[in-house]
Design a protein around this motif. Sequence first.
Motif, PDB file in Angstrom:
ATOM      1  N   MET A   1      44.185 -14.813  -2.964  1.00  0.00           N
ATOM      2  CA  MET A   1      44.586 -14.391  -4.308  1.00  0.00           C
ATOM      3  C   MET A   1      44.274 -15.484  -5.328  1.00  0.00           C
ATOM      4  N   ILE A   2      43.554 -15.135  -6.351  1.00  0.00           N
ATOM      5  CA  ILE A   2      43.212 -16.128  -7.377  1.00  0.00           C
ATOM      6  C   ILE A   2      44.462 -16.485  -8.158  1.00  0.00           C
ATOM      7  N   ASP A   3      44.638 -17.770  -8.394  1.00  0.00           N
ATOM      8  CA  ASP A   3      45.825 -18.196  -9.113  1.00  0.00           C
ATOM      9  C   ASP A   3      45.494 -18.361 -10.599  1.00  0.00           C
ATOM     10  N   PHE A   4      45.625 -17.260 -11.331  1.00  0.00           N
ATOM     11  CA  PHE A   4      45.341 -17.334 -12.764  1.00  0.00           C
ATOM     12  C   PHE A   4      46.379 -18.190 -13.481  1.00  0.00           C
ATOM     13  N   VAL A   5      47.640 -17.942 -13.119  1.00  0.00           N
ATOM     14  CA  VAL A   5      48.709 -18.646 -13.831  1.00  0.00           C
ATOM     15  C   VAL A   5      48.632 -20.144 -13.550  1.00  0.00           C
ATOM     16  N   GLY A   6      48.248 -20.477 -12.331  1.00  0.00           N
ATOM     17  CA  GLY A   6      48.160 -21.891 -11.988  1.00  0.00           C
ATOM     18  C   GLY A   6      47.098 -22.616 -12.813  1.00  0.00           C
TER      19      GLY A   6
ATOM     20  N   ILE B   1      44.380  -5.015 -27.776  1.00  0.00           N
ATOM     21  CA  ILE B   1      45.790  -5.063 -27.423  1.00  0.00           C
ATOM     22  C   ILE B   1      46.045  -4.177 -26.197  1.00  0.00           C
ATOM     23  N   ASN B   2      45.177  -3.193 -26.035  1.00  0.00           N
ATOM     24  CA  ASN B   2      45.250  -2.263 -24.913  1.00  0.00           C
ATOM     25  C   ASN B   2      45.412  -2.968 -23.578  1.00  0.00           C
ATOM     26  N   ASN B   3      44.456  -3.884 -23.311  1.00  0.00           N
ATOM     27  CA  ASN B   3      44.438  -4.602 -22.044  1.00  0.00           C
ATOM     28  C   ASN B   3      45.723  -5.351 -21.788  1.00  0.00           C
ATOM     29  N   THR B   4      46.137  -6.097 -22.827  1.00  0.00           N
ATOM     30  CA  THR B   4      47.340  -6.910 -22.683  1.00  0.00           C
ATOM     31  C   THR B   4      48.531  -6.024 -22.334  1.00  0.00           C
ATOM     32  N   VAL B   5      48.633  -4.883 -23.005  1.00  0.00           N
ATOM     33  CA  VAL B   5      49.781  -4.011 -22.760  1.00  0.00           C
ATOM     34  C   VAL B   5      49.766  -3.488 -21.328  1.00  0.00           C
ATOM     35  N   VAL B   6      48.566  -3.168 -20.819  1.00  0.00           N
ATOM     36  CA  VAL B   6      48.495  -2.663 -19.450  1.00  0.00           C
ATOM     37  C   VAL B   6      48.976  -3.724 -18.456  1.00  0.00           C
ATOM     38  N   ILE B   7      48.553  -4.978 -18.684  1.00  0.00           N
ATOM     39  CA  ILE B   7      48.986  -6.056 -17.789  1.00  0.00           C
ATOM     40  C   ILE B   7      50.487  -6.279 -17.913  1.00  0.00           C
ATOM     41  N   PHE B   8      50.979  -6.258 -19.138  1.00  0.00           N
ATOM     42  CA  PHE B   8      52.418  -6.424 -19.351  1.00  0.00           C
ATOM     43  C   PHE B   8      53.195  -5.319 -18.648  1.00  0.00           C
ATOM     44  N   ASP B   9      52.631  -4.116 -18.689  1.00  0.00           N
ATOM     45  CA  ASP B   9      53.299  -2.999 -18.032  1.00  0.00           C
ATOM     46  C   ASP B   9      53.467  -3.281 -16.544  1.00  0.00           C
ATOM     47  N   ARG B  10      52.425  -3.866 -15.931  1.00  0.00           N
ATOM     48  CA  ARG B  10      52.508  -4.190 -14.518  1.00  0.00           C
ATOM     49  C   ARG B  10      53.515  -5.304 -14.267  1.00  0.00           C
ATOM     50  N   ILE B  11      53.550  -6.270 -15.172  1.00  0.00           N
ATOM     51  CA  ILE B  11      54.527  -7.359 -15.036  1.00  0.00           C
ATOM     52  C   ILE B  11      55.940  -6.778 -15.088  1.00  0.00           C
ATOM     53  N   ARG B  12      56.123  -5.834 -16.012  1.00  0.00           N
ATOM     54  CA  ARG B  12      57.431  -5.202 -16.139  1.00  0.00           C
ATOM     55  C   ARG B  12      57.831  -4.523 -14.850  1.00  0.00           C
TER      56      ARG B  12
ATOM     57  N   GLN C   1      54.877 -16.403 -10.280  1.00  0.00           N
ATOM     58  CA  GLN C   1      54.309 -15.628  -9.180  1.00  0.00           C
ATOM     59  C   GLN C   1      54.180 -14.160  -9.550  1.00  0.00           C
ATOM     60  N   THR C   2      55.260 -13.642 -10.144  1.00  0.00           N
ATOM     61  CA  THR C   2      55.263 -12.230 -10.535  1.00  0.00           C
ATOM     62  C   THR C   2      54.106 -11.934 -11.478  1.00  0.00           C
ATOM     63  N   VAL C   3      53.987 -12.777 -12.496  1.00  0.00           N
ATOM     64  CA  VAL C   3      52.936 -12.558 -13.486  1.00  0.00           C
ATOM     65  C   VAL C   3      51.568 -12.622 -12.827  1.00  0.00           C
ATOM     66  N   ASN C   4      51.378 -13.620 -11.976  1.00  0.00           N
ATOM     67  CA  ASN C   4      50.076 -13.769 -11.339  1.00  0.00           C
ATOM     68  C   ASN C   4      49.720 -12.562 -10.481  1.00  0.00           C
ATOM     69  N   SER C   5      50.705 -12.111  -9.697  1.00  0.00           N
ATOM     70  CA  SER C   5      50.451 -10.921  -8.882  1.00  0.00           C
ATOM     71  C   SER C   5      50.058  -9.750  -9.772  1.00  0.00           C
ATOM     72  N   SER C   6      50.775  -9.601 -10.884  1.00  0.00           N
ATOM     73  CA  SER C   6      50.479  -8.485 -11.782  1.00  0.00           C
ATOM     74  C   SER C   6      49.050  -8.564 -12.284  1.00  0.00           C
ATOM     75  N   ILE C   7      48.653  -9.769 -12.671  1.00  0.00           N
ATOM     76  CA  ILE C   7      47.300  -9.928 -13.202  1.00  0.00           C
ATOM     77  C   ILE C   7      46.265  -9.586 -12.137  1.00  0.00           C
ATOM     78  N   VAL C   8      46.488 -10.111 -10.932  1.00  0.00           N
ATOM     79  CA  VAL C   8      45.524  -9.867  -9.861  1.00  0.00           C
ATOM     80  C   VAL C   8      45.458  -8.388  -9.504  1.00  0.00           C
ATOM     81  N   GLU C   9      46.630  -7.742  -9.473  1.00  0.00           N
ATOM     82  CA  GLU C   9      46.645  -6.327  -9.119  1.00  0.00           C
ATOM     83  C   GLU C   9      45.882  -5.478 -10.124  1.00  0.00           C
TER      84      GLU C   9
END
Lengths: 307, 428
Positions: A1-6, A203-214, A227-235
């Motif tokens: 898993m790529i660590d974007f947040v890291g 803004i579309n993209n950001t909202v979709v990622i935020f939705d997954r984080i939520r 970790q949660t955020v990173n998983s969301s981004i990767v997913e």
Amino acid sequence: MIDFVGKKRWFFLASAIVTLVGIVCLAVFGLKAGTDFVGGTAITFHFSEPVEQSQLREEMTSLGYGGATIQNLGAPSGEGLFLVHLGEVSSAQADELAKALGGALGCEVTVEDFYSALPTVGMKTAQDAGIAVAIAAVAMLIYIAWAFRRMPNPFRWGTCAVIALVHDVFIVVAVFSILGWLAGVEIDALFITGLLAVVGYSINNTVVIFDRIRENTSKHISSDFAQTVNSSIVETLGRSLNTALTTLFVLVAMFLFGGATIHYFVLVLLLGVAIGIYTSICISGELLVVWEKREWGRLFSRVPVAR
Amino acid sequence: MPPSRDVFGRQGLTLGLDLKGGSYLVYQANLTGYAPADRKGVMDGMKAVIEKRVNALGITEPIVQVQNQGEEWAIAIQLPGISDVERAKELIGRVGILEFRAQNETGQWIPASGTVNGQDLTLTSRYLKGNTYVSVDQLGAPILIFEWDDTGRQLSEQITGRLIGKPLGIFLDGESLRGADGNPIAPIVKSVISDTGQIEGLSLKDAQDLSTTLNYGRLEVPLGHWEGTDGSAVFVPEAPLYEKTVGATLGADSIQKSLLAGEIGVVVLLLFMILYYRLPGVIACLSLGVYGTLMLAIFKLFAITLTLPGVAAFILSLGMAVDANVLIFERMKEELRAGRTAGAAVEAGFSRAWPAIRDSNITTFIACIVLFWFGGAMGAFMVRGFAITLFIGVALSMFTAIIVTRTFLRLIMVSRLASKPAAYGVSQ
């Protein structure tokens, strides 16, 4: 898993550098304002023979229009197409100028496009544009804060999304500042339209990622928010990239093969979509992490600064 | 394959000025002295007059609109396919009062007046019947023939009776009417003019335009633009605030190229969808085909003007339509990898993807609304076209993704092919 947040420090650094360069460019070159904003007249001349821009400038100067801005619109081979921006000139004068140029350069010159506006209209358009972007940003911030109201600190979510958005818009504007200096590319109402479209689209993209984080936060998949955020981004990576790619296919095709009148407009959209994907994957989520964990201090301590 | 080729056919589609070629003019109105409540009525009256004048030029589908922002009123005129803008501007900009004047002792021209029913009135085009027309005399030179109404006839008889052997000056909007040779028209009165009269010496175009102006009435207030800021603003008559002319050839060339480029891009997009998502990809293509057809149907049905930025907006919203499908499919893939059956994965994909689709599209709607407002600023009609196209596009994309795609997917659930995860690009 790529660590974007890291890797967020690298992303922030890259963005900071680009933003800084952008500020310098804008300060030094400014934006090449088109007729929409400073008033005056913009005329598109079509030449039946190929003409060098320097030749055209010489002739314009000798005819008394030395202060004119000239932009080569790129005609099919064997012809010439130039956009000339002058002070106030009537359409009758434009026709005369076409005849004079034709005589001097030895070919047939026609006025393809004539656009005259007074500065008062231009100032108003510029103001409206600025207000439009501001209102759009605030409205989106509020909506996102409301949509994510069940999350802790929903206004942070809205703010992070809007920061990413402003960053996107800023970079596009900076790129056009460079283009204005390099190739005389002008800013017109179409450019503003493109920017507002970028505002709506990225803004579309950001909202979709935020939705997954939520969703992932509600499922408590990890105790560490990062970790949660990173998983969301990767997913959502598959979807983010695919969506961007599909839109880019069409935009690139239009940019390369499309007509001259919307060439730079498509460029605005292209840049906006491309940069928008980058910020939504690498910036917005990471900003949220830093804010939630109050890591601002630690962020800056690692930046190499001469002490 | 979706019928994308001739659905872009231009029959029935309303094209914007940038695609048809033509001129766009904006004039402000000098409404000082009019109460704010009366202003709209005045502007609507002016709009009617200008519409008739512009129609007389033989332009197909001109559009005349009254624009209002706060205290400022303006008229925006779209003249598609026009070749002689200067003539149009002259015709539109003039107020249109024809006045007859006589010379006094010092040689100055003063309005000629007479008495009707005890009132002193000057002889102007106000008293013309609206049936002025242009004819030719024996030598083929154009003559403008007009007819007075009752009051006009009485005034004309009195005035021309006084001026036999003397010149009668004809003035248009305060300036001497000039003939084809450039000299002012002031014929010597030979006999009393009662019902009908004629004006000779005008060029054919001028005669026709003057006839149009006289028949359709004068403008109640002058058109032009304001210069300077609020306190010391000066009104400059007859010169438009804003003028933009697009050559038809540039427009036609642009639309050809851009549409072709767009179509190439769309084909690549569809191929990608099929390759990456397999079975749902094919369904997405069908769904997008429905989307494209519906978009064009709406445009033709509601006569929405299509501009070149509008074409770009269509492309962007196509990207969003794809996006909605992608969201659903990615979700479905995840559900399949997690071990659900195909049927359950489809349903779960739709319901889980919905919040993301809804929230992201609403933020885009917000941008559209702001864009629409921004387009309300003068001269930005292209922005409005873009905003409307994007709004309709995004709304329709939500519809086709949720309803059309889901329906197709449910329909094919019955086949065995659909229940294999491999058909969705998921290896097990």
